[in-house]
Design a protein around this motif. Sequence first.
Motif, short mmCIF file in Angstrom:
data_model
loop_
_atom_site.label_atom_id
_atom_site.label_comp_id
_atom_site.label_asym_id
_atom_site.label_seq_id
_atom_site.Cartn_x
_atom_site.Cartn_y
_atom_site.Cartn_z
N ASP A 140 0.85 -1.19 0.00
CA ASP A 140 0.00 0.00 0.00
C ASP A 140 0.89 1.24 0.00
OD1 ASP A 140 -2.43 1.38 0.06
OD2 ASP A 140 -2.49 1.43 2.26
N LEU A 141 0.66 2.15 -0.95
CA LEU A 141 1.54 3.30 -1.19
C LEU A 141 0.95 4.57 -0.60
CD1 LEU A 141 2.30 2.46 -4.93
CD2 LEU A 141 3.62 1.75 -2.92
N HIS A 142 1.74 5.28 0.20
CA HIS A 142 1.28 6.49 0.88
C HIS A 142 2.34 7.58 0.80
CE1 HIS A 142 -2.39 5.06 3.08
NE2 HIS A 142 -1.83 3.90 2.81
N SER A 143 1.94 8.79 1.19
CA SER A 143 2.89 9.89 1.41
C SER A 143 2.53 10.54 2.74
CB SER A 143 2.80 10.92 0.28
OG SER A 143 1.64 11.72 0.42
N ALA A 144 3.29 11.54 3.12
CA ALA A 144 2.94 12.31 4.31
C ALA A 144 1.64 13.07 4.06
CB ALA A 144 4.06 13.27 4.65
N ALA A 145 1.03 13.52 5.12
CA ALA A 145 -0.16 14.36 5.02
C ALA A 145 0.22 15.74 4.50
CB ALA A 145 -0.86 14.46 6.38
N ILE A 146 -0.79 16.54 4.19
CA ILE A 146 -0.56 17.88 3.67
C ILE A 146 0.33 18.69 4.61
CG2 ILE A 146 -2.63 18.88 4.73
CD1 ILE A 146 -1.56 19.61 1.14
N HIS A 147 1.26 19.46 4.03
CA HIS A 147 2.20 20.32 4.75
C HIS A 147 3.26 19.54 5.54
CE1 HIS A 147 -0.35 23.44 3.41
NE2 HIS A 147 -1.27 23.33 4.34
N ARG A 148 3.47 18.26 5.16
CA ARG A 148 4.56 17.48 5.73
C ARG A 148 5.22 16.68 4.61
NH1 ARG A 148 1.73 14.66 11.03
NH2 ARG A 148 1.24 16.58 12.17
N THR A 149 6.43 16.20 4.88
CA THR A 149 7.09 15.33 3.91
C THR A 149 7.78 14.19 4.66
OG1 THR A 149 8.62 15.26 2.04
CG2 THR A 149 9.27 16.64 3.90
N ASN A 150 7.85 13.02 4.02
CA ASN A 150 8.48 11.84 4.60
C ASN A 150 9.64 11.38 3.73
OD1 ASN A 150 6.81 11.51 6.84
ND2 ASN A 150 5.36 10.20 5.74
N MET A 151 10.68 10.85 4.37
CA MET A 151 11.71 10.16 3.60
C MET A 151 11.14 8.80 3.20
SD MET A 151 14.47 8.66 6.38
CE MET A 151 15.34 7.75 5.11
N PRO A 152 11.60 8.21 2.09
CA PRO A 152 11.11 6.90 1.68
C PRO A 152 11.35 5.86 2.79
CG PRO A 152 12.29 7.92 -0.12
CD PRO A 152 12.54 8.76 1.09
N GLN A 153 10.30 5.15 3.16
CA GLN A 153 10.40 4.20 4.27
C GLN A 153 9.34 3.12 4.12
OE1 GLN A 153 8.27 6.25 7.94
NE2 GLN A 153 9.25 7.81 6.64
N ILE A 154 9.61 1.96 4.67
CA ILE A 154 8.63 0.88 4.76
C ILE A 154 8.17 0.78 6.21
CG2 ILE A 154 8.38 -1.64 4.80
CD1 ILE A 154 7.97 -0.61 2.07
N ARG A 155 6.86 0.70 6.40
CA ARG A 155 6.31 0.46 7.74
C ARG A 155 5.70 -0.93 7.75
NH1 ARG A 155 3.54 6.33 9.32
NH2 ARG A 155 5.44 7.57 8.92
N VAL A 156 6.05 -1.68 8.78
CA VAL A 156 5.64 -3.07 8.84
C VAL A 156 5.46 -3.47 10.30
CG1 VAL A 156 8.02 -3.92 8.87
CG2 VAL A 156 6.21 -5.41 8.02
N SER A 157 4.54 -4.38 10.56
CA SER A 157 4.41 -4.96 11.89
C SER A 157 5.02 -6.35 11.84
CB SER A 157 2.94 -5.02 12.33
OG SER A 157 2.18 -5.74 11.38
N ALA A 158 5.56 -6.78 12.95
CA ALA A 158 6.33 -8.03 12.98
C ALA A 158 5.40 -9.23 13.06
CB ALA A 158 7.29 -8.02 14.15
N SER A 159 4.68 -9.50 11.98
CA SER A 159 3.72 -10.60 11.99
C SER A 159 4.37 -11.93 11.65
CB SER A 159 2.60 -10.31 10.99
OG SER A 159 3.13 -10.15 9.70
N SER A 160 5.35 -11.92 10.76
CA SER A 160 6.02 -13.15 10.35
C SER A 160 7.39 -12.82 9.80
CB SER A 160 5.19 -13.87 9.28
OG SER A 160 5.22 -13.15 8.06
N GLU A 161 8.28 -13.80 9.83
CA GLU A 161 9.61 -13.60 9.27
C GLU A 161 9.54 -13.34 7.77
OE1 GLU A 161 12.59 -13.23 10.62
OE2 GLU A 161 11.57 -13.25 12.56
N GLN A 162 8.58 -13.99 7.09
CA GLN A 162 8.43 -13.80 5.65
C GLN A 162 8.10 -12.35 5.32
OE1 GLN A 162 4.84 -15.28 3.47
NE2 GLN A 162 6.33 -16.53 2.36
N THR A 163 7.19 -11.75 6.10
CA THR A 163 6.81 -10.36 5.87
C THR A 163 7.98 -9.43 6.16
OG1 THR A 163 4.49 -10.82 6.40
CG2 THR A 163 5.22 -8.53 6.55
N LEU A 164 8.73 -9.70 7.22
CA LEU A 164 9.89 -8.88 7.54
C LEU A 164 10.97 -9.02 6.47
CD1 LEU A 164 10.14 -9.52 11.40
CD2 LEU A 164 9.21 -7.52 10.24
N ASP A 165 11.13 -10.22 5.92
CA ASP A 165 12.09 -10.41 4.84
C ASP A 165 11.70 -9.60 3.61
OD1 ASP A 165 13.60 -12.10 6.38
OD2 ASP A 165 12.81 -13.95 5.50
#
Length: 344
Positions: A140-165
């Motif tokens: 799922d692709l997102h950006s920061a909200a209006i009037h903010r900026t984010n560096m490119p990053q992945i956000r993930v929850s530690a559900s499985s080793e496969q997902t973290l990989d």
Amino acid sequence: MPRPPFTIGDHAIAPGTAQTVDLPVSRLSDHTPVTMSVHVVHGRREGPTLFVSAAVHGDEIIGVEIARRLLRQPQLETLRGTLLVVPIVNTFGFLNNSRYMPDRRDLNRSFPGSESGSLAARLANLFMTEIVARSDFGIDLHSAAIHRTNMPQIRVSASSEQTLDRAQAFGAPIVVRAKLREGSLRAAARETGCDILLYEAGEALRFDELSARVGASGILRVMNQMGMIGSKGFGRRRAAPMNCASSTWLRAPAGGLLRSFRDVGEGVEDGTLLAVVSDPFGENEVEITANASAIILGRATMPVVNEGDAIYHLAPVEADPDARMARLTAELEADPMFDEDEIL
């Protein structure tokens, strides 16, 4: 035995073909029909089903550009499995340059939705039923909200080793362990057994080349790890992503005019001067300093701030973030999968 067609809505897509399917959402007050369009690439050979979605928040348009680039890649011609790309989930917000639905609801707090609820709930239900329920994994692709900026990053929850990989394989500069939020697409999809990587980059209503390149190449790297495509045209990141398990926002200590001295992606030490807030007369100035050694994940871009506004988003990371970012940037500039006409 030939692979069966992929069915979605009232459509059946034959193996080895691609088709854009318009899923009805509703009608505007003037009777104009609104649809959620999904581009289906159904490979000739068996494999997993991956969805890529963008503009769940209608003003986060960098994901739309990433989806466009993804669909132009020649690797899709030999795809194993099925790719579902939804460049614009929240058509209402996209057309109005708005984060929200017409009823001011946040679509990403409305999942899993319902068939008979609010407009946001109905759209969320449609996405869950037609896209998530047919998928093994999602990005799922997102950006920061209006009037903010984010560096490119992945956000993930530690559900499985496969997902973290897969989060590591994406190759964004930083991987952030982020809790699931109630009503979010990530949380609702997890309940169905479909994990999601959330890509955050750039700012609302803007394109930038770094965010687009990291996003498009990152999706291809995940697809390669999932066995959906080969690795021709791109390789593994030599600069490993930085990992962080927590982050914090520094807030404006007073209202006034903000002068920022540090940008996203920069490493800072405890006590580094990040910005100054002053009154319009310049009589009173308050400094904002880093409270730890960290990398800047995001920052405010609006020079006018109120007391308590979130100004800098910091994440503690391992040493030398500036050198890691420099290596990543050099890799992106030398990436053979992009040519000059991709530059924005």
